[in-house]
Design an enzyme around this catalytic site. Structure first.
Site, PDB file in Angstrom:
ATOM      1  N   ASP A 148       0.766  -1.248   0.000  1.00  8.79           N
ATOM      2  CA  ASP A 148       0.000   0.000   0.000  1.00  8.79           C
ATOM      3  C   ASP A 148       0.801   1.303   0.000  1.00  8.79           C
ATOM      4  O   ASP A 148       0.571   2.166  -0.817  1.00  8.79           O
ATOM      5  CB  ASP A 148      -0.954   0.005   1.201  1.00  8.79           C
ATOM      6  CG  ASP A 148      -1.672  -1.320   1.347  1.00  8.79           C
ATOM      7  OD1 ASP A 148      -1.576  -2.171   0.445  1.00  8.79           O
ATOM      8  OD2 ASP A 148      -2.337  -1.511   2.371  1.00  8.79           O
ATOM      9  N   GLU A 207       3.210  -9.420  11.293  1.00  9.82           N
ATOM     10  CA  GLU A 207       2.879  -9.032   9.914  1.00  9.82           C
ATOM     11  C   GLU A 207       4.164  -8.625   9.184  1.00  9.82           C
ATOM     12  O   GLU A 207       4.387  -8.995   8.039  1.00  9.82           O
ATOM     13  CB  GLU A 207       1.895  -7.863   9.978  1.00  9.82           C
ATOM     14  CG  GLU A 207       1.247  -7.513   8.669  1.00  9.82           C
ATOM     15  CD  GLU A 207       0.255  -6.361   8.820  1.00  9.82           C
ATOM     16  OE1 GLU A 207       0.186  -5.748   9.910  1.00  9.82           O
ATOM     17  OE2 GLU A 207      -0.454  -6.077   7.837  1.00  9.82           O
TER      18      GLU A 207
HETATM   19  C1  9WN Z   1      -5.533  -2.799   2.722  1.00 14.61           C
HETATM   20  C2  9WN Z   1      -4.360  -7.857   4.842  1.00 14.61           C
HETATM   21  C3  9WN Z   1      -3.814  -6.753   3.944  1.00 14.61           C
HETATM   22  C4  9WN Z   1      -2.755  -7.265   2.951  1.00 14.61           C
HETATM   23  C5  9WN Z   1      -2.033  -6.121   2.239  1.00 14.61           C
HETATM   24  C6  9WN Z   1      -1.488  -5.176   3.288  1.00 14.61           C
HETATM   25  C7  9WN Z   1      -2.628  -4.670   4.176  1.00 14.61           C
HETATM   26  C8  9WN Z   1      -4.777  -3.442   3.888  1.00 14.61           C
HETATM   27  C9  9WN Z   1      -4.586  -2.413   5.001  1.00 14.61           C
HETATM   28  O1  9WN Z   1      -3.267  -5.747   4.804  1.00 14.61           O
HETATM   29  O2  9WN Z   1      -3.531  -3.920   3.370  1.00 14.61           O
HETATM   30  O3  9WN Z   1      -5.835  -3.779   1.761  1.00 14.61           O
HETATM   31  O4  9WN Z   1      -5.578  -2.044   5.628  1.00 14.61           O
HETATM   32  O5  9WN Z   1      -3.468  -1.982   5.239  1.00 14.61           O
HETATM   33  O6  9WN Z   1      -0.801  -4.117   2.693  1.00 14.61           O
HETATM   34  O7  9WN Z   1      -0.991  -6.604   1.444  1.00 14.61           O
HETATM   35  O8  9WN Z   1      -3.363  -8.078   2.010  1.00 14.61           O
HETATM   36  O9  9WN Z   1      -3.307  -8.528   5.468  1.00 14.61           O
END
Ligand code: 9WN
Length: 462
Positions: free
Chosen positions: A194, A431
């Site tokens: 992101d 994470e």
């Molecule tokens: C937005 C769920 C997701 C991953 C992404 C990571 C993060 C979300 C957020 O979390 O994104 O989609 O709210 O930050 O960047 O890669 O799939 O783990």
């Protein structure tokens, strides 16, 4: 106070012993995040089903419970859009109120697009297509077992194949109207990375208009807001979402007007790797010859176009901004895209391995563990604690490990696998990790981290 990890202390304990501890702990994380038919990416930060998380989770679950692994993907694919798109989030109607934003209401996908399913609600974006790789892993774990299990896996492949084909076809057409071999993304959330500095220049040019008010809930789930994207980044994310809604998630309208149209090399490379897996699935299910030829064509075109995005000075592959008509010259882990896509010349493979082990990435002397940080510590946009701006992400390590094996570099792959597992044995299933101290960051007990640990343990020598 920041907890500094000292990996040196632990060198006397055999790796095998630590691995034996990792497996039940990883399985425990998946069990605790399990909601029966799908798995939460994290215990509280992520209360819905995410697309590429579920793919990684399924390949980890394949080593614990084949049936449950299949169910994970079946649940996700039951929310596939009529266009073939697999939504990046499938909303959990039972999620506690005010637990994640933007919520289903903010996306309004079903109200705006007749392609979107209305129950459960979904987001209007997608994420990297790891799914075929996970389906193939489910098949591989069943092979060599009793006949009944093999037959169940084959039948799962038969059901999955048309859905995967529709998904890849969507990416090869709606997301690549130029027929370039590279996928266009509409939002940083689609990249899965992101707040990567890959998007900084493009986002700087975006003017935020009349943004409806909102409250972030993500910050209440992490110990320190600096781990997550900033408020400025969130405003941009939310503004792009408003623009996509204005276009009613219609691909042609988005292509005409949207300010964020990027040929994402990392996403495109995963599609090539996933197409390789799909080709194997096609063989198992006896798919028609013309479909196999189509998939082969996607693989070839994808690899050729990634080669065109090669930057000989940075010795990495670069994304391309279609609006600004320029490359994003930043060194991030996404630049290893050609390694993920495979089919490389000896020369290109050597270039990539040298970059990987250089001080720009895994060879940086300040690193706690020699694994590539999400952004090179030598980049101006690097930040060691902020999300995709520097921390190390075990899923990215898994993708490189998987790619090194496919590239015929088992020793380099094994080194990465061992170090990655050591990192998890010491830091838990975070994470992401601070690259210099090894401190676990973001959501604790992250499902996909546990899942890749299980795959590392099962496929490697332990
Ligand atoms: C937005 C769920 C997701 C991953 C992404 C990571 C993060 C979300 C957020 O979390 O994104 O989609 O709210 O930050 O960047 O890669 O799939 O783990």
């Amino acid at each position: 106070m920041r907890e500094e990890l000292e990996p040196e202390d632990d060198t006397t304990r055999p790796a095998r012993e630590k691995s034996a501890e990792v497996k039940p702990l990883a399985a425990g994380v998946l069990r605790r995040n399990d909601l029966d038919t799908w798995t939460k990416p994290g215990p509280s930060l992520y209360p819905h089903q995410w697309s590429w998380d579920s793919a990684f989770i399924a390949l980890g679950l394949a080593h614990l419970d084949n049936r449950r692994a299949k169910r994970e993907l079946e649940t996700l694919f039951s929310s596939q859009w009529a266009s073939g798109k697999v939504p990046h989030i499938v909303f959990n109607p039972e999620a506690p109120p005010q637990s994640y934003f933007p919520d289903a209401e903010r996306w309004s996908s079903a109200a705006l697009s007749s392609d979107a399913p209305s129950s459960p609600h979904t987001s209007g974006l997608c994420q990297p297509p790891v799914h075929a790789i996970a389906v193939l892993r489910i098949w591989e774990t069943a092979r060599g077992r009793e006949e009944r299990r093999i037959e169940l896996a084959r039948s799962f492949l038969r059901d999955s194949y048309p859905r995967l084909l529709a998904w890849h076809l969507y990416l090869a057409t709606a997301r690549d109207p130029e027929g370039s071999g590279l996928v266009t993304i509409y939002h940083p959330w689609e990249s899965g990375m992101d707040n990567s500095p890959r998007w900084d220049e493009t986002l700087e040019a975006v003017e935020i208009g009349d943004l409806p008010p909102y409250t972030r809930y993500d910050l209440k789930h992490v110990s320190d807001p600096s781990h997550r994207p900033s408020d400025e980044e969130y405003d941009l994310f939310l503004w792009l979402l408003e623009l996509l809604k204005k276009a009613r998630y219609d691909e042609a309208t988005i292509y005409e007007s949207h300010p964020f149209l990027i040929k994402d090399v990392f996403f495109s490379a995963i599609l090539v790797a996933a197409n390789e897996a799909l080709l194997q699935i096609a063989a198992v299910v006896g798919a028609p010859e013309e479909e196999r030829t189509l998939i082969e064509g996607w693989i070839e075109r994808g690899r050729e176009s990634l080669e065109e995005r090669w930057d000989p000075d940075l010795r990495l592959c670069l994304d391309y901004d279609l609006r600004a008509e320029k490359s994003a010259r930043v060194r991030t882990v996404a630049g290893f895209a050609p390694l993920i896509a495979g089919g490389l010349s000896e020369e290109r493979l050597e270039d990539l391995l040298e970059t990987l082990d250089s001080s720009s990435f895994a060879g940086n002397p300040r690193l706690c563990w020699p694994v590539p940080p999400s952004t090179s510590p030598e980049e101006a946009g690097f930040h060691p604690r902020s999300y995709w701006r520097g921390p190390t992400w075990p899923v990215a390590e898994w993708l490189l490990w998987y790619s090194l094996i496919r590239a015929g570099k088992p020793e380099r792959a094994e080194k990465l696998r061992r170090v990655s597992l050591e990192q998890l044995a010491r830091g838990g299933f975070a994470e992401y990790f601070e690259p210099f101290t090894g401190e676990p960051l973001g959501s604790p007990d992250q499902s996909w981290t546990a899942a890749v640990a299980l795959d590392f343990l099962a496929v490697g020598s332990g």
